[in-house]
Design a protein around this motif. Structure first.
Motif, short mmCIF file in Angstrom:
data_model
loop_
_atom_site.label_atom_id
_atom_site.label_comp_id
_atom_site.label_asym_id
_atom_site.label_seq_id
_atom_site.Cartn_x
_atom_site.Cartn_y
_atom_site.Cartn_z
N ILE A 194 0.83 -1.37 0.04
CA ILE A 194 -0.05 -0.08 -0.08
C ILE A 194 0.93 1.25 0.16
CG2 ILE A 194 -0.02 0.33 2.52
CD1 ILE A 194 -3.46 0.61 1.84
N ASP A 195 0.48 2.28 -0.66
CA ASP A 195 1.35 3.33 -0.63
C ASP A 195 1.35 4.42 0.50
OD1 ASP A 195 -1.21 4.29 -2.09
OD2 ASP A 195 -0.20 6.20 -1.74
N LYS A 196 2.64 5.18 0.57
CA LYS A 196 2.55 5.77 1.86
C LYS A 196 1.57 6.89 1.99
CE LYS A 196 6.02 9.10 3.63
NZ LYS A 196 5.84 10.22 3.25
N ASN A 197 0.90 7.29 0.89
CA ASN A 197 -0.17 8.27 1.05
C ASN A 197 -1.40 7.85 1.69
OD1 ASN A 197 0.86 10.42 0.18
ND2 ASN A 197 0.49 10.34 -2.07
N SER A 198 -1.81 6.43 1.16
CA SER A 198 -2.83 5.86 1.84
C SER A 198 -2.70 5.67 3.10
CB SER A 198 -3.23 4.32 1.05
OG SER A 198 -2.81 4.61 0.04
N ILE A 199 -1.44 5.04 3.66
CA ILE A 199 -1.12 4.94 5.05
C ILE A 199 -1.59 6.27 5.62
CG2 ILE A 199 0.29 4.12 6.80
CD1 ILE A 199 1.56 2.19 4.86
N GLU A 200 -1.05 7.21 5.38
CA GLU A 200 -1.13 8.73 5.91
C GLU A 200 -2.71 9.06 6.08
OE1 GLU A 200 1.09 11.41 4.11
OE2 GLU A 200 2.99 10.73 5.47
N ARG A 201 -3.47 8.82 5.03
CA ARG A 201 -4.84 9.09 4.92
C ARG A 201 -5.61 8.10 6.17
NH1 ARG A 201 -8.03 11.33 1.02
NH2 ARG A 201 -9.57 9.46 1.26
N PHE A 202 -5.29 7.03 6.03
CA PHE A 202 -5.88 6.06 7.02
C PHE A 202 -5.53 6.62 8.36
CE2 PHE A 202 -5.21 2.44 9.78
CZ PHE A 202 -6.35 1.63 9.98
N GLN A 203 -4.54 7.11 8.72
CA GLN A 203 -3.89 7.50 9.91
C GLN A 203 -4.76 8.71 10.25
OE1 GLN A 203 0.02 7.32 10.08
NE2 GLN A 203 0.30 5.30 10.65
N LEU A 204 -4.78 9.82 9.39
CA LEU A 204 -5.45 10.88 9.33
C LEU A 204 -6.98 10.79 9.80
CD1 LEU A 204 -4.13 13.48 6.58
CD2 LEU A 204 -3.70 13.44 9.11
N ILE A 205 -7.45 9.88 9.15
CA ILE A 205 -9.12 9.57 9.53
C ILE A 205 -9.28 9.45 10.98
CG2 ILE A 205 -11.00 8.04 9.07
CD1 ILE A 205 -10.00 7.41 6.24
N ASN A 206 -8.32 8.52 11.49
CA ASN A 206 -8.49 8.01 12.78
C ASN A 206 -8.25 9.11 13.82
OD1 ASN A 206 -9.36 5.39 12.44
ND2 ASN A 206 -7.24 4.76 12.12
N GLU A 207 -7.43 9.97 13.27
CA GLU A 207 -6.85 11.17 14.27
C GLU A 207 -7.74 12.38 13.82
OE1 GLU A 207 -3.00 12.15 13.47
OE2 GLU A 207 -2.33 10.02 13.46
N LEU A 208 -8.62 12.60 13.05
CA LEU A 208 -9.33 13.49 13.08
C LEU A 208 -10.34 13.89 13.99
CD1 LEU A 208 -10.26 16.30 11.15
CD2 LEU A 208 -11.48 14.52 9.73
N LYS A 209 -11.13 12.78 14.49
CA LYS A 209 -12.08 12.88 15.63
C LYS A 209 -11.51 13.50 16.78
CE LYS A 209 -15.45 10.08 17.81
NZ LYS A 209 -15.17 9.51 19.00
N GLU A 210 -10.14 12.84 17.17
CA GLU A 210 -9.34 13.52 18.07
C GLU A 210 -8.98 14.97 18.26
OE1 GLU A 210 -5.69 11.69 19.59
OE2 GLU A 210 -6.55 9.86 18.87
N ALA A 211 -8.58 15.28 17.04
CA ALA A 211 -8.36 16.58 16.64
C ALA A 211 -9.36 17.66 16.79
CB ALA A 211 -8.03 16.85 15.22
N ILE A 212 -10.53 17.05 16.45
CA ILE A 212 -11.85 18.03 17.04
C ILE A 212 -11.88 18.21 18.29
CG2 ILE A 212 -14.52 18.39 16.43
CD1 ILE A 212 -13.94 16.86 13.78
N GLU A 213 -11.92 16.87 18.93
CA GLU A 213 -12.30 16.91 20.57
C GLU A 213 -11.19 17.60 21.37
OE1 GLU A 213 -12.40 12.67 20.95
OE2 GLU A 213 -14.70 12.80 20.41
N GLN A 214 -9.82 17.50 20.80
CA GLN A 214 -8.65 17.87 21.49
C GLN A 214 -8.40 19.48 21.08
OE1 GLN A 214 -5.69 15.05 21.46
NE2 GLN A 214 -6.81 13.48 22.58
N ASN A 215 -9.14 20.22 20.23
CA ASN A 215 -8.82 21.44 19.97
C ASN A 215 -7.48 21.65 19.33
OD1 ASN A 215 -10.67 23.78 20.63
ND2 ASN A 215 -10.73 23.21 22.52
N GLN A 216 -7.12 20.83 18.27
CA GLN A 216 -6.13 21.02 17.35
C GLN A 216 -6.44 21.76 16.22
OE1 GLN A 216 -4.39 17.18 16.34
NE2 GLN A 216 -4.27 16.36 18.53
N LEU A 217 -7.82 21.98 16.00
CA LEU A 217 -7.94 23.05 14.84
C LEU A 217 -8.03 24.33 15.35
CD1 LEU A 217 -11.36 21.00 13.62
CD2 LEU A 217 -8.87 20.57 13.03
N VAL A 218 -7.75 25.19 14.26
CA VAL A 218 -7.62 26.55 14.36
C VAL A 218 -8.22 27.36 13.46
CG1 VAL A 218 -5.89 28.47 14.92
CG2 VAL A 218 -5.48 26.27 15.72
N LEU A 219 -8.81 28.38 13.57
CA LEU A 219 -9.48 29.19 12.65
C LEU A 219 -8.42 30.39 12.17
CD1 LEU A 219 -13.13 29.58 13.34
CD2 LEU A 219 -12.09 28.10 11.74
#
Ligand code: C2E
Ligand code: CA
Ligand code: CA
Ligand code: CA
Length: 277
Positions: free
Chosen positions: A16-41
């Protein structure tokens, strides 16, 4: 269900290419990012070309990832859309924009904030009601919020979109068609949309003065919009000549790197206090 941990996954799918692994990891981390205030406007000014004043900003989300640094929205918005996380993400954006509205008010800055709404949000009746209720709960006047919606969000189910847009607009929100000219909406559809403004996509604006076709497109869009009673925002203004060209042709608002790149709150405030507007 067989339990597969991350290591097994990588061994099992060795090629599997590196990009898909990264995407897979980002999917799992996005929920946490929203909850843990890693997003910024970040905020980018929209210059009122008639009054020559900054009265509006667009809020653009960034993900400040603890390991990867700043991830641009084009990378994770499509993931949020595919993984049913757009509702949580947009609610976070609007909640943060409301807090920012009050922080500006406290400094005597009266700013109207535009947020981007995805197709998923527009299909969701609960979401639209939530927006109206939340503004009231947080004492943010509806006139202080613009919702930017792409043409394509409307195309997939125009009837439902028109219903939701009507509800939002009847409650006093300002509605804007984003990326105008790049989607597949027809003029017949545009005519039916209960919106207040069109944002001409930056692809028509960036090289405006060097491309005759772009000048014709932008000029005609201004005429069409004005005849339909719509205001026009030009995005992607990268030089003073383009800003002047649009001002002379009665474009109502302008946005682009020439004025300012999108900035975090504090640098934005510094920019604003030093700007001529
Ligand atoms: P958009 O809504 O069309 O936003 C305009 C994009 O153009 C922004 O990119 C902005 O930084 C960039 N831009 C502004 N002026 C100029 C210019 O003069 N030249 C050039 N080359 N670019 C300019 P950004 O911030 O990377 O956002 C990309 C897209 O991600 C946005 O396009 C929007 O579709 C999406 N997005 C950003 N924030 C949100 C959000 O909170 N929710 C949703 N649903 N989508 C978002
Ligand atoms: Ca936008
Ligand atoms: Ca746009
Ligand atoms: Ca865009």
């Amino acid at each position: 269900h067989a339990k597969i941990n991350k290591r097994d996954y990588q061994i099992y799918d060795a090629n599997i290419d590196k990009n898909s692994i990264e995407r897979f990891q980002l999917i799992n981390e996005l929920k946490e990012a929203i909850e843990q205030n890693q997003l910024v406007l970040y905020y980018q000014p929209k210059l009122n070309l008639v009054q020559q004043k900054i009265t509006h900003v667009e809020a653009l989300v960034r993900w400040i990832h603890p390991k990867r640094g700043i991830i641009p929205p084009d990378t994770f918005i499509p993931i949020a859309e595919k993984t049913m996380q757009m509702d949580a993400l947009t609610r976070w954006v609007i909640t943060e924009a409301m807090a920012q509205y009050h922080r500006w008010q406290a400094k005597g800055v009266n700013m109207s904030i535009a947020v981007n709404i995805s197709a998923e949000n527009l299909k969701d009746e609960l979401f639209c009601h939530w927006v109206i209720e939340t503004l009231a709960q947080h004492s943010v006047p509806v006139s202080a919020m613009t919702l930017e919606i792409t043409e394509d969000a409307v195309v997939s189910d125009p009837e439902l979109a028109i219903k939701q847009l009507t509800l939002l607009r009847n409650n006093g929100l300002t509605l804007s068609i984003d990326d105008y000219g790049t989607g597949y909406s027809s003029l017949a559809q545009l005519k039916q949309l209960p919106v207040d403004e069109l944002k001409i996509d930056k692809s028509f604006v960036q090289k405006l003065l060097h491309t005759e076709a772009d000048q014709i497109i932008v000029q005609s869009t201004l005429q069409l919009a004005h005849n339909l009673g719509l205001k026009v925002v030009a995005e992607g203004i990268e030089d003073n000549e383009t800003l002047q060209w649009l001002t002379e042709r009665h474009c109502e608002m302008g946005q682009g790197f020439y004025l300012s790149r999108p900035l975090p709150e504090l640098p934005f405030n510094d920019w604003l206090s030093q700007s001529e507007f």
